[in-house]
Write an enzyme that holds these catalytic residues in place. Structure first.
Site, PDB file in Angstrom:
ATOM      1  N   ASP A 166      -6.756   1.540  -8.465  1.00 36.99           N
ATOM      2  CA  ASP A 166      -5.420   1.938  -8.043  1.00 36.99           C
ATOM      3  C   ASP A 166      -4.345   1.032  -8.671  1.00 36.99           C
ATOM      4  OD1 ASP A 166      -6.714   0.024  -6.226  1.00 36.99           O
ATOM      5  OD2 ASP A 166      -4.891   0.120  -5.028  1.00 36.99           O
ATOM      6  N   HIS A 173      -3.224  -2.930  -8.625  1.00 31.09           N
ATOM      7  CA  HIS A 173      -4.435  -3.585  -8.125  1.00 31.09           C
ATOM      8  C   HIS A 173      -5.482  -3.687  -9.228  1.00 31.09           C
ATOM      9  CE1 HIS A 173      -7.610  -3.708  -4.639  1.00 31.09           C
ATOM     10  NE2 HIS A 173      -7.599  -4.807  -5.349  1.00 31.09           N
ATOM     11  N   GLU A 179       0.842  -1.199   0.000  1.00 31.67           N
ATOM     12  CA  GLU A 179       0.000   0.000   0.000  1.00 31.67           C
ATOM     13  C   GLU A 179       0.879   1.251   0.000  1.00 31.67           C
ATOM     14  OE1 GLU A 179      -3.067   0.586  -0.360  1.00 31.67           O
ATOM     15  OE2 GLU A 179      -4.236  -1.163   0.271  1.00 31.67           O
TER      16      GLU A 179
END
Length: 520
Positions: free
Chosen positions: A361, A351, A309
């Site tokens: 994303d 993703h 992330e």
């Protein structure tokens, strides 16, 4: 709650300091800034902060800093974050954080307006902060001191653990220390503060030198360890159970502290292995590589991938800094080498590329060309091996005033002796000078002897390329060894890079022994 009469005075002007960034660097307390330091009412965003701050008697700059830490003051067209937060102030409605619901009750504004209207969103956040200040017993005079608001800010963040709670509040005070600008008229200059952390003063933030935090992850040395809740991932034994074949790149749709904390929320139902901070590329690991994080939205890909992330939002390119790209690429390269993953776009995925993905994303602002160059070692010189240690006895490299004594009392000392001083709210730091060979990412380690009479919250100030960062450590514990303060981007040159400050609310002698910096 007694709402302040807007005519009483203009919104409060405050000082700033990052994790007590100015600790030891200035003796000035939080104070009024010059009246001409524009947060101009002609700009709608600035005017909204002015009005909300006046109405609820909340420090205006603190209100703006909180919003900037959460969203860079981008409302994202009313779309929710990963943790169901809305607007520039990230008013949230989930099982653990109810700031949106609280704002609706306090302001009597409908939730729809609070989610989508920027002025209403800022007003709602101000109302919530004021209600927390009232619950904390802050008087009218105390509300004029931004240092008193630390606990209020910490509560607003809704951290799942004390460490992530402090990480969140420190990030807001980071911005107050360095200053920031957003839009045309909203500019907050940095100035010193010394936030009163209360019970959180004895809690080391994520990645700090404290045995309860797990300074280094077991899988990737530069990363801090802040484990996700067991509800949010699957324990496994990869690569015995599954081969690790992919790295999947995500954008968190939220802040660094908020993302790490969200993975620790038992109701989140999501996690990623690593999270990377925008400002300096700091890395936190939440799920062990061997375990299956829930990040891809596809079970097969979950079992066969590592999820990374990145702090920020897909529609705002300002989050994707050079420090973030370099740090993420270094981590990705490490994972690819360790698990024999080809360094190509067929195996390093966004993703949005996962079959069945409903997410977009990392989005169009993510620079894949630059990122893959860095992953493959192109566009940058591979970091050479470099490390340097400065002891308090190193000639020409350590400076401290005559207020610092010298002792050889503890056998845990690094060299022949170490320095000590009483804590004091004044600028009197002991400085360590390093000749940094290139602007790059470095790990900073500290060595101190431990003793029950030493300080339980000693501030170490690291001079990074993005401004000073401060980490407080408990020098009553874990002495006689190198302890990691964190990983930072340091600027090339021969200059003071690390300080031990006397400016602390902790008790006991402040110790300055040795510092080591290593390129990573």
């Amino acid at each position: 709650m007694t709402v302040r009469n807007p005519l009483r005075r203009a919104a409060r002007l405050i000082g700033g300091g990052a994790l007590v960034l100015a600790v030891g660097l200035s003796a000035q307390p939080a104070q009024a800034a010059p009246a001409d330091r524009a947060l101009g009412a002609a700009d709608p965003l600035a005017a909204a902060f002015e009005a909300a701050a006046q109405r609820y008697d909340v420090p205006r700059d603190l209100l703006a800093a909180l919003g900037y830490a959460e969203t860079r003051l981008d409302g994202h067209d009313g779309e929710p974050s990963a943790s169901n937060g809305y607007g520039v102030m990230h008013l949230t409605s989930n099982p653990n954080v109810r700031t949106l619901d609280e704002a609706a009750a306090l302001t009597k504004l409908p939730a729809t307006e609070l989610r989508t209207d920027t002025a209403a969103n800022i007003t709602g956040a101000a109302a919530v902060l004021r209600s927390y200040a009232d619950a904390a017993g802050l008087t009218d005079v105390q509300r004029d001191d931004v240092d008193r608001w630390y606990g209020v800010v910490a509560r607003y963040g809704g951290g799942s653990t004390p460490a992530t709670t402090r990480l969140y509040a420190d990030a807001v005070y980071d911005l107050l220390g360095t200053g920031f600008a957003a839009g045309g008229a909203l500019r907050i200059p940095g100035r010193p503060v010394a936030p009163q952390r209360g019970a959180l003063a004895s809690v080391a933030p994520v990645g700090a030198a404290d045995p309860g935090i797990g300074t280094l992850s077991a899988d990737y040395g530069p990363a801090a360890w802040a484990p996700a809740h067991s509800n949010n991932y699957t324990v496994s034994s990869r690569e015995s159970t599954y081969d690790i074949r992919y790295v999947i790149i995500h954008v968190a749709q939220g802040s660094y502290a908020g993302t790490v904390s969200w993975f620790q929320n038992p109701g989140a139902g999501v996690s990623a292995h690593y999270t990377i901070r925008s400002s300096d590329g700091a890395v936190t690991q939440s799920v062990r590589d061997k375990d299956v994080a829930w990040h891809a939205g596809n079970w097969t890909y979950n079992t066969q991938s590592i999820g990374i992330e990145h702090e920020g939002f897909v529609n705002n390119a300002s989050w994707f800094t050079d420090a973030m790209y370099r740090s993420s690429a270094a981590l990705t390269r490490h994972l690819a080498n360790r698990y024999n993953i080809p360094k190509t776009r067929s195996y390093i995925l966004g993703h949005n590329q996962v079959p069945g993905a409903t997410h977009t994303d990392p989005g169009p602002n993510w620079n894949w060309t630059r990122f893959m160059e860095l992953v493959n070692g192109g566009g940058t010189t591979p970091p050479p091996s470099w490390t340097s240690t400065v002891d308090n006895d190193t000639a020409g490299r350590f400076t401290a005033s005559g207020n610092w004594g010298s002792s050889a009392y503890s056998s845990q000392r690094h060299g022949a002796n170490y320095r000590f001083a009483d804590p004091v709210l004044a600028s009197d730091s002991a400085w360590y000078k390093f000749n940094i060979p290139a602007t790059a990412t470095y790990r900073v380690d500290a060595w101190w002897p431990a003793d029950a009479g030493y300080n339980n919250s000693t501030p170490y100030v690291i001079v990074t390329s993005g401004g000073n960062q401060t980490v407080n450590v408990n020098q009553r514990l874990t002495g006689g060894q190198w302890r990691v303060l964190g990983t930072y981007t340091l600027t090339a040159g021969d200059a003071n890079k690390v300080a031990v400050s006397r400016w602390t609310s902790g008790t006991g002698l402040v110790i300055a022994d040795a510092i080591r910096i290593t390129r990573v």
